[in-house]
Design an enzyme around this catalytic site. Structure first.
Site, short mmCIF file in Angstrom:
data_model
loop_
_atom_site.label_atom_id
_atom_site.label_comp_id
_atom_site.label_asym_id
_atom_site.label_seq_id
_atom_site.Cartn_x
_atom_site.Cartn_y
_atom_site.Cartn_z
CG HIS A 270 -41.84 144.66 -42.99
ND1 HIS A 270 -40.47 144.80 -43.05
CD2 HIS A 270 -42.33 145.92 -42.83
CE1 HIS A 270 -40.14 146.07 -42.92
NE2 HIS A 270 -41.25 146.78 -42.79
CG ASP A 321 -37.98 149.52 -43.40
OD1 ASP A 321 -38.59 150.60 -43.44
OD2 ASP A 321 -38.35 148.57 -42.68
#
Length: 454
Positions: A270, A321
């Protein structure tokens, strides 16, 4: 030996015609020639050949949770409310569920062009937090799913010990994730034994986040595991930034870069919220930014500063993810469009000699190989023969050549033109479908029907 022949392929030195790829019995590419003619012992494959890409961040169990959080409650909905719903879901999973859901996710990844995955695996224990007899029981389920589907696997057992930057105790919803250092060592060793049985696999470590691991624990883990991939969640949410500042006086990425020697084996997942200085410093480490644009969009995380990161020679790849949607194409598209929306300008990642689609694809392939620490991401001698094939007769690709094939696939297609996928030189996707999909999908359906009844 197996020989595969492609009319067109993207090699390390660019697009080439009439390409013969020679594959050894263990699935490794031992020769690549262009300008050749197909021989009698060659399997001629119709389509445009591309190297398979590594998915550098996945929580497969969350595929079973996809679509269940799209209704707003009485308060503002954000990552933290989503997380509470996820904790409730995870409490119902048994080992057979974890394997079935992982296998379904892996099939979908392969069909989309992901040929290996870094599984950031933090679901370790039973429903009440009790370890299984083999603490790596659920890790072994992930390995079994990889063996069933053929996907390359870098397993990242997660160390998770705390609920905040102050080292506080975990919450009840986190009880299935938590280990002390001794338990984690046993879990990691058993998981490593399991991964060693795969045709292509590796093991690393994943300190979950700076809010879940103390400095002392992180230092100990890095000392114990001196090789292999290291992945960590970081700077995903603005609240995370504020809490880190309150406790440490530093922002998460700043803290990590100042206290830990970050190098090429790291993947910072991220890293959405960085200052310009953090972005420059991160880019210069040689580590990979693990971007998950679909999940980051779904959770309302924010936009990664990719254009600034590229000016610092940063490396980036993509991962699925939360697996709310599994699509290599759409991860790349969403990443590129996020930069255009923020900057209100087009083609923010393109170069004078490479289109947006090619830049995105090649970056993801190279970074996926680095972050997974596996020999993938290239049609070249020494790499595993993981090759995805685009159907040249797909309406979106008709009349397209070179970089425009990638551009049409990523930006213009409404369905996947991935027609075939080879893993280690063996065809596992035919006409867009994994050859084992029927059995895997049936098991997944049984799990989902059972969970719906709970």
């Amino acid at each position: 030996m197996t020989r595969l022949y492609f009319d067109r392929a993207l090699l390390q030195d660019g697009w080439r015609d009439q390409v013969t790829v020679t594959v050894s019995g263990d699935g490794q590419i031992v020769g690549v020639e262009s300008g050749t003619a197909p021989s009698a012992d060659t399997d001629r494959v119709k389509g445009v050949a591309l190297p398979g890409v590594g998915n550098l961040h996945s929580h497969t169990f969350q595929r079973g949770f996809a679509g269940l959080t799209e209704r707003r409650g009485v308060e503002d909905d954000h990552f933290w409310t989503w997380r509470e719903a996820m904790y409730n879901f995870v409490g119902h999973l048994v080992p057979e569920d974890v394997e079935a859901v992982a296998a379904m996710a892996f099939v979908e990844m392969i069909e989309s062009g992901f040929t290996a995955v870094a599984e950031f695996h933090y679901l370790h224990h039973g429903a009440e937090g009790q370890p299984y007899g083999d603490p790596a029981e659920l890790s072994r389920r992930i390995v079994a799913a990889a063996a069933t589907t053929g996907i390359g696997l870098t397993l990242l057992p997660v160390f998770y010990a705390h609920s905040g930057f102050d080292g506080g105790p975990p919450t009840p919803g986190q009880r299935r994730f938590v280990c002390d250092l001794d338990l984690f060592a046993r879990l990691h060793a058993s998981a490593g034994d399991a991964v060693s049985t795969l045709p292509i696999g590796g093991i690393g470590i994943a300190p979950h986040s700076l809010r879940a691991v103390t400095m002392e624990e992180l230092t100990y883990l890095l000392g114990l595991h001196g090789s292999g991939a290291v992945h960590i969640h970081i700077a995903e949410q603005e609240r995370e930034i504020a809490e880190c500042l309150a406790v440490t006086g530093e922002r998460p990425v700043d803290w990590l870069l100042s206290h830990i020697a970050i190098d090429r084996r790291w993947c910072l997942v991220h890293a959405t919220h960085m200052t310009e200085d953090e972005t420059r410093r991160f880019g210069r480490t040689g580590a990979v930014a693990g971007l998950c644009p679909i999940t980051e969009s779904n959770l309302g995380d924010g936009i990664f500063p990719l254009t600034s990161f590229l000016r610092a020679d940063g490396r980036y790849g993509v991962g699925s993810d939360s697996n709310v949607q599994i699509s290599l194409r759409d991860e790349l598209r969403t990443l590129c469009y996020s930069q255009r929306l923020r900057d209100r300008a087009r083609n923010r990642v393109a170069t004078p000699h490479r289109s947006s689609g090619r830049v995105l694809f090649e970056a993801a392939a190279a970074a996926g190989a680095q972050a997974l620490s596996l020999p993938i991401g290239a049609i070249a001698p020494g790499a595993r023969a993981d090759i995805i094939v685009l159907d040249p007769d797909d309406p979106t690709l008709v009349g397209r050549d070179g970089d425009t094939v990638l551009d049409a696939w990523i930006f213009a297609s409404t369905h996947s033109p991935v027609s075939e996928v080879y893993l280690g030189g063996r065809r596992v996707v035919e006409r867009g479908r994994h050859i084992g999909r029927a059995a895997v999908e049936a098991a997944f359906r049984r799990v989902m029907h059972r969970l719906r009844a709970i």
